[in-house]
Design a protein around this motif. Structure first.
Motif, PDB file in Angstrom:
ATOM      1  N   GLY A  14     -25.624  72.174 -98.811  1.00  0.00           N
ATOM      2  CA  GLY A  14     -25.074  71.387 -99.909  1.00  0.00           C
ATOM      3  C   GLY A  14     -26.161  70.750-100.759  1.00  0.00           C
ATOM      4  O   GLY A  14     -26.074  70.738-101.990  1.00  0.00           O
ATOM      5  N   LEU A  15     -27.202  70.230-100.107  1.00  0.00           N
ATOM      6  CA  LEU A  15     -28.306  69.616-100.850  1.00  0.00           C
ATOM      7  C   LEU A  15     -29.017  70.643-101.718  1.00  0.00           C
ATOM      8  O   LEU A  15     -29.350  70.376-102.882  1.00  0.00           O
ATOM      9  N   LEU A  16     -29.246  71.832-101.159  1.00  0.00           N
ATOM     10  CA  LEU A  16     -29.911  72.886-101.934  1.00  0.00           C
ATOM     11  C   LEU A  16     -29.060  73.308-103.131  1.00  0.00           C
ATOM     12  O   LEU A  16     -29.580  73.549-104.226  1.00  0.00           O
ATOM     13  N   LEU A  17     -27.756  73.387-102.912  1.00  0.00           N
ATOM     14  CA  LEU A  17     -26.862  73.769-104.009  1.00  0.00           C
ATOM     15  C   LEU A  17     -26.820  72.695-105.093  1.00  0.00           C
ATOM     16  O   LEU A  17     -26.780  72.993-106.286  1.00  0.00           O
ATOM     17  N   ASN A  18     -26.857  71.431-104.688  1.00  0.00           N
ATOM     18  CA  ASN A  18     -26.790  70.335-105.654  1.00  0.00           C
ATOM     19  C   ASN A  18     -28.082  70.193-106.455  1.00  0.00           C
ATOM     20  O   ASN A  18     -28.067  69.665-107.573  1.00  0.00           O
ATOM     21  N   ILE A  19     -29.199  70.626-105.890  1.00  0.00           N
ATOM     22  CA  ILE A  19     -30.470  70.556-106.598  1.00  0.00           C
ATOM     23  C   ILE A  19     -30.479  71.541-107.764  1.00  0.00           C
ATOM     24  O   ILE A  19     -31.121  71.319-108.789  1.00  0.00           O
ATOM     25  N   THR A  20     -29.735  72.645-107.608  1.00  0.00           N
ATOM     26  CA  THR A  20     -29.702  73.687-108.647  1.00  0.00           C
ATOM     27  C   THR A  20     -29.049  73.143-109.914  1.00  0.00           C
ATOM     28  O   THR A  20     -27.905  72.689-109.890  1.00  0.00           O
ATOM     29  N   PRO A  21     -29.742  73.194-111.061  1.00  0.00           N
ATOM     30  CA  PRO A  21     -29.175  72.646-112.309  1.00  0.00           C
ATOM     31  C   PRO A  21     -27.952  73.419-112.772  1.00  0.00           C
ATOM     32  O   PRO A  21     -27.870  74.637-112.652  1.00  0.00           O
TER      33      PRO A  21
END
Length: 210
Positions: A14-21
């Motif tokens: 989830g964190l990796l996905l949220n970092i993606t603009p």
């Protein structure tokens, strides 16, 4: 617990996905860069609230309607796309106003930023489909209450998303502080953000149902 497995993997993913603009990040950064970090915070909270629409929809099974009904998906898609284009055009119209201070009628202005952030996320059917595809991977088939498991995962995902978006708001404000172009610079921020939102709206309109 609660029929959820691989919670650590869920949080990291989830964190990796949220970092993606994406369009949410674009909205938050543009607001923060144009008006300061505090306004970026309001935008991030609006986006986070919009995310809860998809969380509860996934828990109640409403997202499945978007996945199975081409008509429902198309209606929500064009409403969301039209809204993004409208926001983009509004940013272009206000591009000449310079460094606009939110002091007059401050409460109404903050409410507008919050509402726009909410709608930017809530009217994106791709987010609903994402939750429908992503969350079930971490729910056990023998879970005593799948809706409860969906709800817990969705709230956790949204909480992490808000934290990441607050960082994006800070990044936008800090990036703007490196430039001292005054109203001219802020005008270009608004034009660039407006163009991006129009492009995102067009791209969303071209998205096919899955």
């Amino acid at each position: 617990m609660f029929g959820i497995h691989d919670l650590a993997l869920f949080i990291i993913s989830g964190l990796l996905l949220n970092i993606t603009p994406g369009q949410d990040v674009a909205y938050i950064v543009s607001r923060s860069a144009g008006h300061g970090w505090k306004i970026g915070i309001v935008a991030a909270l609006g986006v986070g609230t919009g995310c809860f629409v998809h969380v509860f929809s996934a828990a109640l099974g409403l997202s499945a309607i978007l996945a199975t009904s081409a008509t429902a998906f198309t209606v929500v898609k064009f409403i969301g796309a039209g809204y993004l284009v409208w926001v983009g055009l509004a940013m272009w119209r206000r591009a000449g106003s310079g460094q606009q201070k939110i002091s007059v009628n401050c409460r109404a202005s903050l409410r507008k930023v919050y509402t726009q952030g909410f709608l930017t996320n809530a009217l994106n059917p791709k987010v609903a489909l994402f939750f429908l595809a992503f969350l079930p991977q971490f729910v056990m088939t023998e879970a005593p209450s799948k809706p409860l498991a969906f709800l817990i995962l969705g709230i956790l995902f949204t909480f992490n998303a808000v934290l990441i978006n607050l960082i994006w708001a800070w990044v936008g404000a800090r990036a703007a502080s490196f430039f001292q172009g005054g109203g001219k610079y802020v005008g270009w921020i608004k034009r660039s953000a407006g163009t991006l939102f129009i492009a995102l709206g067009v791209r969303l309109a071209c998205t096919k149902s899955v």
